[in-house]
Design an enzyme around this catalytic site. Structure first.
Site, PDB file in Angstrom:
ATOM      1  N   THR A  98       0.872  -1.180   0.000  1.00  0.00           N
ATOM      2  CA  THR A  98       0.000   0.000   0.000  1.00  0.00           C
ATOM      3  C   THR A  98       0.905   1.224   0.000  1.00  0.00           C
ATOM      4  OG1 THR A  98      -1.862  -1.016   1.115  1.00  0.00           O
ATOM      5  CG2 THR A  98      -1.527   1.328   1.561  1.00  0.00           C
ATOM      6  N   VAL A 113     -13.709  -3.406   2.366  1.00  0.00           N
ATOM      7  CA  VAL A 113     -12.973  -2.148   2.459  1.00  0.00           C
ATOM      8  C   VAL A 113     -12.004  -2.264   3.627  1.00  0.00           C
ATOM      9  CG1 VAL A 113     -13.144   0.340   2.857  1.00  0.00           C
ATOM     10  CG2 VAL A 113     -14.915  -0.822   1.546  1.00  0.00           C
ATOM     11  N   GLY A 114     -10.763  -1.864   3.391  1.00  0.00           N
ATOM     12  CA  GLY A 114      -9.749  -1.927   4.446  1.00  0.00           C
ATOM     13  C   GLY A 114      -9.615  -0.608   5.176  1.00  0.00           C
ATOM     14  N   ASP A 115      -8.532  -0.497   5.916  1.00  0.00           N
ATOM     15  CA  ASP A 115      -8.292   0.697   6.724  1.00  0.00           C
ATOM     16  C   ASP A 115      -7.865   1.908   5.904  1.00  0.00           C
ATOM     17  OD1 ASP A 115      -5.889  -0.865   6.166  1.00  0.00           O
ATOM     18  OD2 ASP A 115      -4.857   0.751   7.222  1.00  0.00           O
ATOM     19  N   THR A 155       0.176   1.381   6.687  1.00  0.00           N
ATOM     20  CA  THR A 155       0.000   0.196   5.865  1.00  0.00           C
ATOM     21  C   THR A 155      -0.008  -1.021   6.791  1.00  0.00           C
ATOM     22  OG1 THR A 155       0.932  -1.118   4.053  1.00  0.00           O
ATOM     23  CG2 THR A 155       2.500   0.056   5.438  1.00  0.00           C
ATOM     24  N   GLY A 160      -5.370  -4.591   7.382  1.00  0.00           N
ATOM     25  CA  GLY A 160      -6.302  -3.505   7.633  1.00  0.00           C
ATOM     26  C   GLY A 160      -7.287  -3.705   8.768  1.00  0.00           C
TER      27      GLY A 160
HETATM   28  N1  ASP Z   1      -3.926  -1.815   4.757  1.00  0.00           N
HETATM   29  C1  ASP Z   1      -4.265  -2.385   3.486  1.00  0.00           C
HETATM   30  C2  ASP Z   1      -5.609  -3.064   3.602  1.00  0.00           C
HETATM   31  O1  ASP Z   1      -5.832  -3.769   4.566  1.00  0.00           O
HETATM   32  C3  ASP Z   1      -3.249  -3.332   2.959  1.00  0.00           C
HETATM   33  C4  ASP Z   1      -1.829  -2.823   2.984  1.00  0.00           C
HETATM   34  O2  ASP Z   1      -1.494  -1.915   3.700  1.00  0.00           O
HETATM   35  O3  ASP Z   1      -0.992  -3.346   2.248  1.00  0.00           O
HETATM   36  O4  ASP Z   1      -6.391  -2.936   2.715  1.00  0.00           O
END
Ligand code: ASP
Length: 300
Positions: free
Chosen positions: A168, A197-199, A219, A222
């Protein structure tokens, strides 16, 4: 990050730093710089953002992004977009042109096209490396070699492999007017369920900016980051008197001790003090200041 990906990360981060710094040099705002830097990384296949992102369980690219302005707390978020090459630019449009803060799916795509963005076919965002990665993951999962959170229920102490959530992209900036901004853009986690949906694009989770405290981008896996609203947690510590370095490392410690999560954080204070922390094996970073560009890969 495997060894063979380090050079590509360094190249991509250098290009992003150059773009962000040029925006500031031209008199642009912190929001301009963050958008410019993230656009470059979305366009670079190396990262899990824009083209080249991890694929969903059904083999599509589904993107989330957030951009936030620390001077006035304006923010723009998009999630689950499948037809935008640069979701951070759509997030900018939401920040600037909408009374709303967050758009998802086809509504987000429609909003973006109404403001001049072009839709692309989802296949244009997919690279062969990611088709292969998804296939390998799903074969391992079917063989029972993956302790996946996707098919089961939520576990309070889940720490899936860092291999399935990385790359990310995020950026934080401080401009000559004294304003902070932050942005985060992602394709999410490998083999995520469509619609997840992630963080990254959620305010206060994977991204936050407030001139009164700090700008932050995260990152990592999430779900734990979301449950802890970790971005806001970190900037609140700065507001309460912690140094940016202390706040960043406390946030990663809290992520691990409370929920067994892994991740990385960059944090920038209104006085220009910067910090980075992660509990993943490696994290690549870059920094542009009047003294020049610096970049590297930190290791645990
Ligand atoms: N945080 C991101 C998610 O969970 C993934 C990542 O940071 O690589 O969507």
């Amino acid at each position: 990050m495997p060894d063979d990906a380090i050079a590509a990360h360094n190249t991509g981060i250098h290009a992003a730093l150059t773009a962000g710094w040029s925006a500031l040099q031209r008199g642009g705002t912190a929001v301009d710089a963050v958008e410019a830097a993230i656009t470059v990384m979305e366009d670079d296949d190396t990262f899990d953002a824009g083209r080249g992102s991890f694929l969903t369980r059904d083999g599509r690219v589904q993107l989330d992004a957030l951009l936030m302005s620390g001077s006035d707390l304006r923010a723009g978020g998009v999630a689950c977009v499948e037809r935008l090459r640069n979701p951070i630019q759509a997030a900018r449009l939401v920040l600037e042109k909408s009374p709303h803060v967050y758009f998802v799916g086809t509504g987000a795509e429609r909003f973006a096209t109404q403001h001049g963005m072009r839709l692309v076919d989802n296949t244009e965002l997919i690279v062969p490396r990611e088709r292969q990665r998804l296939m390998d993951f799903q074969i391992a999962e079917a063989a029972g070699h993956k302790d996946t959170t996707f098919s089961g229920k939520q576990n309070e102490k889940v720490s899936p492999s860092a291999q399935e959530s990385h790359d990310t992209v995020g950026a934080v900036a401080l401009d000559q007017y004294g304003n902070l901004a932050a942005g985060t853009s992602t394709g999410g986690t490998l083999s995520k369920a469509p619609g997840r949906v992630g963080d990254s694009s959620l305010i206060g989770c994977g991204c936050y900016a407030d001139n009164l405290s700090a700008a932050v981008s995260l990152t990592g896996w999430g779900e734990p980051i979301m449950k802890l609203v970790l971005g806001k947690w970190a900037v609140d510590r700065v507001a309460a008197g912690a140094t940016p370095q202390q706040a960043a490392s406390d946030a990663i410690d809290y992520l691990y001790t409370r929920l067994g999560g892994h991740g990385g954080i960059i944090l920038l204070g209104p006085d220009g003090s910067i910090s980075l922390a992660h509990n993943t094996p490696r994290m690549s970073w870059g920094l542009a200041t009047p003294e020049g560009l610096q970049q590297g890969v930190t290791r645990n």
